[in-house]
Design a protein around this motif. Structure first.
Motif, PDB file in Angstrom:
ATOM      1  N   LEU A 196       0.804  -1.237   0.014  1.00  0.00           N
ATOM      2  CA  LEU A 196       0.080   0.035   0.022  1.00  0.00           C
ATOM      3  C   LEU A 196       0.660   1.188  -0.018  1.00  0.00           C
ATOM      4  CD1 LEU A 196      -3.010  -0.142   2.425  1.00  0.00           C
ATOM      5  CD2 LEU A 196      -2.809   0.361  -0.038  1.00  0.00           C
ATOM      6  N   ILE A 197       1.932   1.488   0.873  1.00  0.00           N
ATOM      7  CA  ILE A 197       2.914   2.375   0.809  1.00  0.00           C
ATOM      8  C   ILE A 197       3.229   2.641  -0.421  1.00  0.00           C
ATOM      9  CG2 ILE A 197       5.040   3.277   1.715  1.00  0.00           C
ATOM     10  CD1 ILE A 197       4.059   2.047   4.388  1.00  0.00           C
ATOM     11  N   LEU A 198       3.854   1.534  -1.155  1.00  0.00           N
ATOM     12  CA  LEU A 198       4.339   1.628  -2.550  1.00  0.00           C
ATOM     13  C   LEU A 198       3.710   2.296  -3.408  1.00  0.00           C
ATOM     14  CD1 LEU A 198       6.468  -1.535  -2.941  1.00  0.00           C
ATOM     15  CD2 LEU A 198       7.407   0.659  -2.702  1.00  0.00           C
ATOM     16  N   ILE A 199       2.295   2.066  -3.265  1.00  0.00           N
ATOM     17  CA  ILE A 199       1.232   2.555  -4.090  1.00  0.00           C
ATOM     18  C   ILE A 199       0.935   4.198  -3.864  1.00  0.00           C
ATOM     19  CG2 ILE A 199      -1.074   2.312  -5.043  1.00  0.00           C
ATOM     20  CD1 ILE A 199      -0.923  -0.475  -4.607  1.00  0.00           C
ATOM     21  N   GLN A 200       0.731   4.289  -2.425  1.00  0.00           N
ATOM     22  CA  GLN A 200       0.258   5.604  -1.958  1.00  0.00           C
ATOM     23  C   GLN A 200       1.409   5.965  -1.047  1.00  0.00           C
ATOM     24  OE1 GLN A 200      -3.486   4.932  -0.685  1.00  0.00           O
ATOM     25  NE2 GLN A 200      -4.505   5.352  -2.689  1.00  0.00           N
ATOM     26  N   PRO A 201       2.644   6.474  -1.290  1.00  0.00           N
ATOM     27  CA  PRO A 201       3.549   6.804  -0.315  1.00  0.00           C
ATOM     28  C   PRO A 201       3.175   8.101   0.601  1.00  0.00           C
ATOM     29  CG  PRO A 201       4.293   7.372  -2.398  1.00  0.00           C
ATOM     30  CD  PRO A 201       3.231   6.647  -2.626  1.00  0.00           C
ATOM     31  N   HIS A 202       2.205   8.722   0.086  1.00  0.00           N
ATOM     32  CA  HIS A 202       1.990  10.051   1.019  1.00  0.00           C
ATOM     33  C   HIS A 202       1.100   9.954   1.911  1.00  0.00           C
ATOM     34  CE1 HIS A 202       5.037  12.261  -1.367  1.00  0.00           C
ATOM     35  NE2 HIS A 202       4.577  11.922  -2.468  1.00  0.00           N
ATOM     36  N   HIS A 207       1.277   4.277   6.666  1.00  0.00           N
ATOM     37  CA  HIS A 207       2.636   4.245   7.556  1.00  0.00           C
ATOM     38  C   HIS A 207       2.348   3.980   8.965  1.00  0.00           C
ATOM     39  CE1 HIS A 207       5.672   5.613   4.503  1.00  0.00           C
ATOM     40  NE2 HIS A 207       4.900   6.243   4.082  1.00  0.00           N
ATOM     41  N   LEU A 208       1.107   4.596   9.655  1.00  0.00           N
ATOM     42  CA  LEU A 208       0.507   4.342  11.113  1.00  0.00           C
ATOM     43  C   LEU A 208       0.367   3.076  11.173  1.00  0.00           C
ATOM     44  CD1 LEU A 208      -0.266   5.389  13.538  1.00  0.00           C
ATOM     45  CD2 LEU A 208      -2.484   5.841  12.625  1.00  0.00           C
ATOM     46  N   ARG A 209      -0.294   2.235  10.283  1.00  0.00           N
ATOM     47  CA  ARG A 209      -0.980   0.966  10.357  1.00  0.00           C
ATOM     48  C   ARG A 209       0.083   0.056  10.266  1.00  0.00           C
ATOM     49  NH1 ARG A 209      -5.844  -0.739   6.742  1.00  0.00           N
ATOM     50  NH2 ARG A 209      -5.559  -2.584   8.332  1.00  0.00           N
ATOM     51  N   LEU A 210       1.001   0.244   9.531  1.00  0.00           N
ATOM     52  CA  LEU A 210       2.251  -0.374   9.255  1.00  0.00           C
ATOM     53  C   LEU A 210       3.116  -0.485  10.516  1.00  0.00           C
ATOM     54  CD1 LEU A 210       3.966  -2.560   7.652  1.00  0.00           C
ATOM     55  CD2 LEU A 210       5.198  -0.493   6.520  1.00  0.00           C
ATOM     56  N   GLY A 211       3.396   0.714  10.908  1.00  0.00           N
ATOM     57  CA  GLY A 211       4.024   0.702  12.252  1.00  0.00           C
ATOM     58  C   GLY A 211       3.504   0.100  13.451  1.00  0.00           C
ATOM     59  N   GLU A 212       2.277   0.276  13.390  1.00  0.00           N
ATOM     60  CA  GLU A 212       1.458  -0.469  14.684  1.00  0.00           C
ATOM     61  C   GLU A 212       1.614  -1.992  14.513  1.00  0.00           C
ATOM     62  OE1 GLU A 212      -2.532   1.088  14.399  1.00  0.00           O
ATOM     63  OE2 GLU A 212      -1.930   2.948  15.757  1.00  0.00           O
TER      64      GLU A 212
ATOM     65  N   ARG C  76      10.413   0.920  -8.150  1.00  0.00           N
ATOM     66  CA  ARG C  76      11.724   1.713  -8.263  1.00  0.00           C
ATOM     67  C   ARG C  76      11.669   2.925  -7.728  1.00  0.00           C
ATOM     68  NH1 ARG C  76      12.535   3.911 -13.281  1.00  0.00           N
ATOM     69  NH2 ARG C  76      10.855   2.500 -14.003  1.00  0.00           N
ATOM     70  N   MET C  77      10.149   3.592  -7.924  1.00  0.00           N
ATOM     71  CA  MET C  77      10.014   5.084  -7.674  1.00  0.00           C
ATOM     72  C   MET C  77       9.922   5.297  -6.245  1.00  0.00           C
ATOM     73  SD  MET C  77       7.393   7.003 -10.230  1.00  0.00           S
ATOM     74  CE  MET C  77       5.990   6.019  -9.788  1.00  0.00           C
ATOM     75  N   ASN C  78       9.349   4.250  -5.515  1.00  0.00           N
ATOM     76  CA  ASN C  78       9.051   4.616  -4.284  1.00  0.00           C
ATOM     77  C   ASN C  78       9.611   3.747  -2.996  1.00  0.00           C
ATOM     78  OD1 ASN C  78       7.113   6.594  -4.836  1.00  0.00           O
ATOM     79  ND2 ASN C  78       5.434   4.951  -4.843  1.00  0.00           N
ATOM     80  N   HIS C  79      10.736   3.014  -3.518  1.00  0.00           N
ATOM     81  CA  HIS C  79      11.520   2.358  -2.747  1.00  0.00           C
ATOM     82  C   HIS C  79      11.926   3.034  -1.526  1.00  0.00           C
ATOM     83  CE1 HIS C  79      15.728   3.389  -3.408  1.00  0.00           C
ATOM     84  NE2 HIS C  79      15.185   3.868  -4.716  1.00  0.00           N
ATOM     85  N   ALA C  80      12.166   4.190  -1.471  1.00  0.00           N
ATOM     86  CA  ALA C  80      12.674   4.907  -0.464  1.00  0.00           C
ATOM     87  C   ALA C  80      11.838   4.908   0.710  1.00  0.00           C
ATOM     88  CB  ALA C  80      12.912   6.324  -0.742  1.00  0.00           C
ATOM     89  N   TRP C  81      10.695   4.682   0.655  1.00  0.00           N
ATOM     90  CA  TRP C  81       9.781   4.739   1.727  1.00  0.00           C
ATOM     91  C   TRP C  81       9.633   3.572   2.692  1.00  0.00           C
ATOM     92  CZ3 TRP C  81       7.153   9.132   2.858  1.00  0.00           C
ATOM     93  CH2 TRP C  81       6.947  10.262   1.902  1.00  0.00           C
ATOM     94  N   ALA C 245      22.093  -0.592  -2.513  1.00  0.00           N
ATOM     95  CA  ALA C 245      21.540  -1.391  -1.437  1.00  0.00           C
ATOM     96  C   ALA C 245      22.035  -0.344  -0.039  1.00  0.00           C
ATOM     97  CB  ALA C 245      22.537  -2.652  -1.029  1.00  0.00           C
ATOM     98  N   ARG C 246      21.372   0.774  -0.094  1.00  0.00           N
ATOM     99  CA  ARG C 246      21.564   1.661   0.828  1.00  0.00           C
ATOM    100  C   ARG C 246      20.142   2.067   0.990  1.00  0.00           C
ATOM    101  NH1 ARG C 246      21.985   7.187  -0.076  1.00  0.00           N
ATOM    102  NH2 ARG C 246      21.456   6.754  -2.105  1.00  0.00           N
ATOM    103  N   ASP C 247      19.935   2.366   2.501  1.00  0.00           N
ATOM    104  CA  ASP C 247      18.399   2.640   3.051  1.00  0.00           C
ATOM    105  C   ASP C 247      18.302   3.968   2.257  1.00  0.00           C
ATOM    106  OD1 ASP C 247      18.348   1.975   6.525  1.00  0.00           O
ATOM    107  OD2 ASP C 247      17.270   1.239   4.806  1.00  0.00           O
ATOM    108  N   GLY C 248      16.806   4.053   1.885  1.00  0.00           N
ATOM    109  CA  GLY C 248      16.209   5.015   1.041  1.00  0.00           C
ATOM    110  C   GLY C 248      16.096   6.486   2.031  1.00  0.00           C
ATOM    111  N   MET C 249      16.289   7.396   1.346  1.00  0.00           N
ATOM    112  CA  MET C 249      16.732   8.618   2.323  1.00  0.00           C
ATOM    113  C   MET C 249      15.299   8.955   3.152  1.00  0.00           C
ATOM    114  SD  MET C 249      18.409  11.193  -0.505  1.00  0.00           S
ATOM    115  CE  MET C 249      17.190  11.447  -1.466  1.00  0.00           C
ATOM    116  N   VAL C 250      14.293   8.747   2.681  1.00  0.00           N
ATOM    117  CA  VAL C 250      12.980   9.213   3.442  1.00  0.00           C
ATOM    118  C   VAL C 250      13.118   8.218   4.633  1.00  0.00           C
ATOM    119  CG1 VAL C 250      10.733   8.944   3.483  1.00  0.00           C
ATOM    120  CG2 VAL C 250      11.648   9.660   1.489  1.00  0.00           C
TER     121      VAL C 250
END
Lengths: 322, 120, 269
Positions: A196-202, A207-212, C76-81, C245-250
């Protein structure tokens, strides 16, 4: 799309219709249109008043395009609140107008589900799937029907099959995460939330649910740090305005600092090691922000909240300032 | 198909100024772009009719087109209450993007009205 | 109809300016051509909507392949998260693994041309679109050139060079002395064709079937490189390998950013 203007109009119309003795058919029609556009749901309201609208003479001047959309909308609402007769009537009308249509077929399946005929619904969907093997609509119903029947494992299997093909469906991943959590499979749920985060990172709630979720099955320090990072991200994305994020953050820090925490895999152990890894400042700021939010919103609860924070963070040096 | 909604929708969901990140709503951006395109076409037609009626030719006639496009830009600015950033990606893009979209329409209507009014 | 060839023009001076034309031309040529083209456009739009085939059935496997490419590029785009160790590596393996990776699998190279030959409904769709574009245009062209040729019809209010004379004054016998801006009906036809597009956008709304430019662009794209799945797979595979192989910046700086945001929230009222 739901602009604030249309939402206020929806609320106003709802209030008007529920309170009036004799409802105006124009208002009902306008409300139905707005609810379709803004995707707000209110099953009982739509079902009763929509049905009345369809029976009244106000349906005659409505153009065909809109009319059949209304039939579909009322049918779905009726299925949701159990008015099977209403739903059946609407769907029959749609089936006679659009024979062989997959949309009408799905509605027929939903009516069967609502009336309790699970096997019949399964057969309907299977037949539809044969003709349209890639239809997203039918695949989703297959999942829903397993959930209705209470069969968690089959639902999970069906949803996995769906997501194996339609990988970009955010709602699907969210639903799968829910199913896994219900089944107690936290690790898989975490995987879904990451998707889900990969699809909607913002979106902060992912993030909250994942953290929990991560926190709830984490056993060593590394895993807790991952949870912590995600909770920090959630905090950043919501600008520190949601108490739940802050509470989860504090719980995470508290868990990391706890003397009962298991030794990390690299050999260092205990509270001091954990505190070296993270910045205590964040926890301090979070507790202050919590205090501020409670003072603004619910001063009566503020004292209880403060006590809870003290309980969580009291052992950690430099964490609280008074 | 119905013409696009005449309203301009703001480009992000929260109006707060404290957010660093801007979350854009693509449907709103598309709608805004459509509205601007619509305005330009409409103005081109009006411009063509005006130029034709006034019997303008050659260079003067060509000047009328940018004049009216600027008028369109003013209309858009006033609709956004001079807060262009809230509705479009960039001011320059909103003002001058698609400037020549309506050129052919303008030519057509200019010729048409000019001929009807002055030639016969 | 206005088949008369030279009744229209009565010149008041030997050369260009101030030709006065018979008003009959206005009522029977200028307006009818424009009106006819507009109406034909409207009819084309509605006809294509009526004749449009329903949504094409897609193969489930094809869906999976195209979605896999999109998912890989999103990764590839969002791997930083998301976290590096478990999550990203695992997903990269899912895509790139030698034996079982999704992107490693052989994919049928779905060339749109090949697809066109094999899939009758798509072929039919393409043919319909082409026909609906070509036939009315050529019919109108023939109609205009047959009935409305051989006389001056309109004056272009903008200047034109002599080179245009051949094209715009086709069929008019007074050559050489007449101002180039006096044009024949055929040029009016072309002018209408280009100028009507804006009008159609206004009246028929977006997505009308008249927008030939979009259609032509689409055809050119298809003739060039189609959505070549095999290539896309290879590209995505390589791109994923390239990510270090480095942690994403975010992910790395999450704490600092949280602290910054909280400070700001505390300062605000």
């Amino acid at each position: 799309m739901a602009t604030s203007l249309s939402l206020t109009e929806v609320a106003a119309l709802k209030a008007e219709i529920s309170s009036a003795k004799k409802t105006s058919m124009n208002s009902v029609r306008r409300l139905l249109t707005l609810m379709r556009e803004t995707q707000r749901k209110d099953a009982q309201l739509v079902s009763t008043h929509g049905d009345a609208f369809l029976k009244s003479s106000a349906i005659k001047p409505v153009p065909d395009e809109e009319r059949f959309l209304i039939y579909e909308q009322v049918a779905i609402a009726a299925c949701e609140c159990g008015d099977v007769e209403v739903a059946d009537r609407c769907v029959s009308r749609l089936e006679s107008r659009f024979p062989g249509s997959i949309r009408a077929g799905r509605l027929r399946g939903m009516v069967e589900e609502a009336s309790g005929d699970i096997d019949g619904a399964r057969a309907t969907y299977a037949k539809l799937l044969q003709e349209h093997p890639s239809s997203q609509m039918v695949l989703k119903r297959m999942v829903a029907i397993e959930r209705t029947a209470g069969d968690l494992q089959s639902a999970i299997k069906a949803l996995n099959h769906f997501l194996n093909h339609y990988m970009a469906d955010a709602d699907g991943w969210a639903e799968l995460a829910d199913l896994y959590l219900e089944a107690g499979m936290h690790k898989q749920a975490a995987f879904c939330l990451e998707e889900l985060i990969l699809i909607q990172p913002h979106t902060f709630c992912h993030h909250l649910r994942l953290g929990e979720t991560l926190l709830s099955y984490a056993t060593n320090l590394e895993e807790k740090i991952v949870a912590y990072k995600h909770l920090c991200t959630a905090c950043e994305l919501c600008a520190g305005a949601h108490p739940r994020v802050l509470w989860s953050l504090l719980a995470c820090v508290s868990s990391m600092a706890s003397k009962k925490a298991g030794a990390s895999s690299s050999g260092r152990g205990g509270a001091t090691a954990a505190m070296e890894e993270i910045d205590v400042n964040v926890a301090r700021l979070a507790s202050k922000q919590l205090k501020k939010l409670y003072a603004k919103a619910d001063p009566d609860l503020a004292a209880t909240a403060q006590a809870a924070v003290l309980d969580m963070l009291g052992d950690i040096p430099d964490c609280l300032d008074d | 198909m119905a013409p696009p909604a005449k309203a301009l929708f703001s480009r992000n969901s929260n109006g707060s100024d404290t957010d660093d990140k801007e979350f854009l709503i693509p449907e709103h951006m598309q709608n805004n772009a459509r509205v601007v395109h619509w305005i330009r076409q409409y103005v081109s037609i009006v411009a063509g009719c005006v130029a034709g009626v006034l019997g303008l030719t050659n260079v003067v006639g060509f000047l009328v087109y940018p004049l009216f496009q600027l008028l369109a830009i003013l209309i858009i600015l006033s609709k956004t209450n001079s807060n262009v950033d809230k509705y479009f990606m960039s001011t320059a893009n909103a003002a001058f993007g698609g400037f020549f979209d309506g050129a052919m329409t303008y030519l057509l209507f200019w010729t048409f009205v000019y001929d009807i009014a002055h030639l016969f | 109809m206005a088949a008369a060839s030279t009744t229209g023009a009565s010149s008041s001076s030997a050369l260009s300016n101030s030709l006065t034309l018979d008003p009959a031309i206005r009522t029977w040529v200028l307006v009818p051509i424009s009106l006819a083209m507009f109406l034909i456009g409207v009819i084309r739009h509605h006809a294509s909507r009526l004749l449009a085939t329903g949504p094409r059935k897609v193969e489930l496997k094809a869906v999976r392949e195209s979605q896999a490419v999109m998912r890989a590029s999103r990764l590839r785009m969002n791997h930083a998260w998301i976290s590096r160790e478990a999550s990203f590596r695992m997903r990269r393996a899912f895509f790139n693994d030698k034996k079982e990776g999704v992107l490693q699998q052989k994919v049928k190279n779905n060339n749109p041309q090949a697809q066109m030959m094999s899939d009758p409904s798509m072929m039919q769709d393409m043919m319909m679109k082409n026909m609906s574009m070509i036939i009315p245009q050529s019919l109108t062209f023939m109609w205009v050139s047959f009935f409305f040729s051989g006389f001056v019809m309109a004056k272009a209010p903008f200047p034109l060079t002599q080179k245009f004379r051949v094209m715009l004054q086709r069929g008019i016998d007074i050559s050489g002395s007449l101002d180039v801006t006096y044009v024949s009906s055929l040029s009016w036809y072309f002018m209408n064709m280009f100028g009507m597009r804006g009008l159609f956008t206004l009246t028929l709304g977006e997505g009308n079937a008249i927008d030939d430019t979009a259609l032509m662009q689409q055809q050119m794209e298809q003739a060039g490189a189609g959505m070549d799945k095999a290539n896309a797979f290879v590209m995505e595979r390589e791109n994923l390998e390239l990510i270090e192989a480095r942690d994403g910046m975010v992910y790395e700086k999450a704490e600092e950013r949280a602290a910054k945001v909280l400070k700001r929230a505390l300062r605000a009222r």
